[in-house]
Design a protein around this motif. Structure first.
Motif, short mmCIF file in Angstrom:
data_model
loop_
_atom_site.label_atom_id
_atom_site.label_comp_id
_atom_site.label_asym_id
_atom_site.label_seq_id
_atom_site.Cartn_x
_atom_site.Cartn_y
_atom_site.Cartn_z
N LEU A 4 0.82 -1.21 0.00
CA LEU A 4 0.00 0.00 0.00
C LEU A 4 0.85 1.26 0.00
CD1 LEU A 4 -2.91 -0.94 2.43
CD2 LEU A 4 -3.02 -0.65 -0.05
N ILE A 5 1.98 1.23 0.68
CA ILE A 5 2.89 2.38 0.65
C ILE A 5 3.34 2.67 -0.77
CG2 ILE A 5 5.23 3.13 1.29
CD1 ILE A 5 4.71 1.75 4.03
N MET A 6 3.73 1.62 -1.49
CA MET A 6 4.15 1.81 -2.88
C MET A 6 2.98 2.27 -3.76
SD MET A 6 6.90 -1.20 -3.63
CE MET A 6 6.39 -2.52 -2.56
N PHE A 7 1.82 1.68 -3.53
CA PHE A 7 0.62 2.00 -4.32
C PHE A 7 0.22 3.46 -4.14
CE2 PHE A 7 -4.06 1.99 -4.69
CZ PHE A 7 -4.19 1.52 -5.99
N GLY A 22 2.06 5.88 -2.93
CA GLY A 22 3.15 6.73 -3.41
C GLY A 22 3.05 6.98 -4.89
N LEU A 23 2.69 5.95 -5.65
CA LEU A 23 2.49 6.10 -7.08
C LEU A 23 1.33 7.05 -7.37
CD1 LEU A 23 3.10 5.31 -10.01
CD2 LEU A 23 1.52 3.39 -9.70
N PHE A 24 0.24 6.90 -6.64
CA PHE A 24 -0.90 7.79 -6.86
C PHE A 24 -0.60 9.22 -6.43
CE2 PHE A 24 -3.48 3.97 -7.43
CZ PHE A 24 -4.15 4.35 -8.58
N LEU A 25 0.21 9.38 -5.40
CA LEU A 25 0.63 10.73 -5.00
C LEU A 25 1.45 11.36 -6.11
CD1 LEU A 25 0.90 12.98 -2.87
CD2 LEU A 25 2.92 11.77 -2.02
N ALA A 26 2.34 10.59 -6.71
CA ALA A 26 3.15 11.11 -7.82
C ALA A 26 2.26 11.44 -9.03
CB ALA A 26 4.21 10.09 -8.22
N GLY A 76 10.13 6.94 -6.39
CA GLY A 76 11.30 6.23 -5.89
C GLY A 76 11.31 6.09 -4.38
N LYS A 77 10.96 7.16 -3.69
CA LYS A 77 10.96 7.11 -2.23
C LYS A 77 9.86 6.20 -1.71
CE LYS A 77 13.13 11.55 -1.46
NZ LYS A 77 12.99 12.94 -1.03
N SER A 78 8.72 6.17 -2.38
CA SER A 78 7.65 5.27 -1.92
C SER A 78 8.03 3.81 -2.17
CB SER A 78 6.32 5.61 -2.59
OG SER A 78 6.38 5.37 -3.98
N ILE A 79 8.69 3.53 -3.27
CA ILE A 79 9.17 2.17 -3.54
C ILE A 79 10.22 1.78 -2.51
CG2 ILE A 79 10.47 0.71 -5.16
CD1 ILE A 79 9.08 2.26 -7.42
N LEU A 80 11.12 2.71 -2.20
CA LEU A 80 12.17 2.46 -1.23
C LEU A 80 11.59 2.13 0.14
CD1 LEU A 80 15.27 2.58 -1.41
CD2 LEU A 80 15.14 4.93 -0.62
N LEU A 81 10.63 2.93 0.59
CA LEU A 81 9.99 2.69 1.88
C LEU A 81 9.20 1.38 1.85
CD1 LEU A 81 9.40 3.63 4.73
CD2 LEU A 81 7.49 4.97 3.82
N SER A 118 16.91 -1.59 -2.97
CA SER A 118 16.85 -0.38 -2.16
C SER A 118 18.09 0.48 -2.35
CB SER A 118 16.70 -0.73 -0.67
OG SER A 118 15.49 -1.37 -0.43
N LEU A 119 19.25 -0.17 -2.32
CA LEU A 119 20.51 0.55 -2.50
C LEU A 119 20.57 1.19 -3.88
CD1 LEU A 119 23.30 1.21 -1.25
CD2 LEU A 119 24.12 -0.90 -2.29
N SER A 120 20.18 0.44 -4.90
CA SER A 120 20.18 0.98 -6.26
C SER A 120 19.24 2.17 -6.39
CB SER A 120 19.75 -0.10 -7.25
OG SER A 120 20.63 -1.18 -7.23
N LEU A 121 18.06 2.06 -5.80
CA LEU A 121 17.12 3.18 -5.85
C LEU A 121 17.65 4.40 -5.13
CD1 LEU A 121 13.63 1.52 -5.35
CD2 LEU A 121 14.29 3.05 -7.20
#
Length: 119
Positions: free
Chosen positions: A22-25, A27-31, A55-60, A97-100
């Protein structure tokens, strides 16, 4: 008693996994919301802001999913296979995570925020 505890820990791990997704989801909608809001003046700065948000939402989300994997491993019967699977999953997610983070910030996490050529 142990079965009940195992059931609840497994349930908690599933809730943590869903939270990570949900964090990633969201985050995408926020973007996407930021992109629509800036559609009249979409420029390079807007693109960078949207990219940073995703990127930050995917990282989190990845960090939360790693935590869920660790919690889920606690309830499984300890075996070499389950530890190896957890190790590979954590290794892959940590690499992502490191790559992002390098992609978003342009530096490794252990490097100073100011580099030598910025001074």
């Amino acid at each position: 008693m142990i079965d009940t505890l195992t059931h609840y820990i497994d349930l908690i791990a599933k809730i943590i996994e869903v939270s990570g997704v949900l964090i990633m989801f969201f985050g995408l909608f926020l973007a996407l919301y930021k992109a629509l809001r800036a559609s009249g003046h979409f420029n390079n700065d807007t693109y960078i802001e949207i990219r940073q948000t995703v990127g930050k939402s995917i990282l989190l989300g990845l960090e939360v999913l790693i935590a869920a994997d660790i919690v889920a491993t606690v309830v499984t019967e300890p075996s070499l296979r389950s530890v190896l699977v957890l190790g590979f999953i954590v290794l892959i997610r940590t690499f992502l995570s490191l790559s992002l983070q390098v992609e978003l910030e342009g530096r490794l996490p252990w490097q100073n925020k100011k580099s030598a050529h910025d001074e």
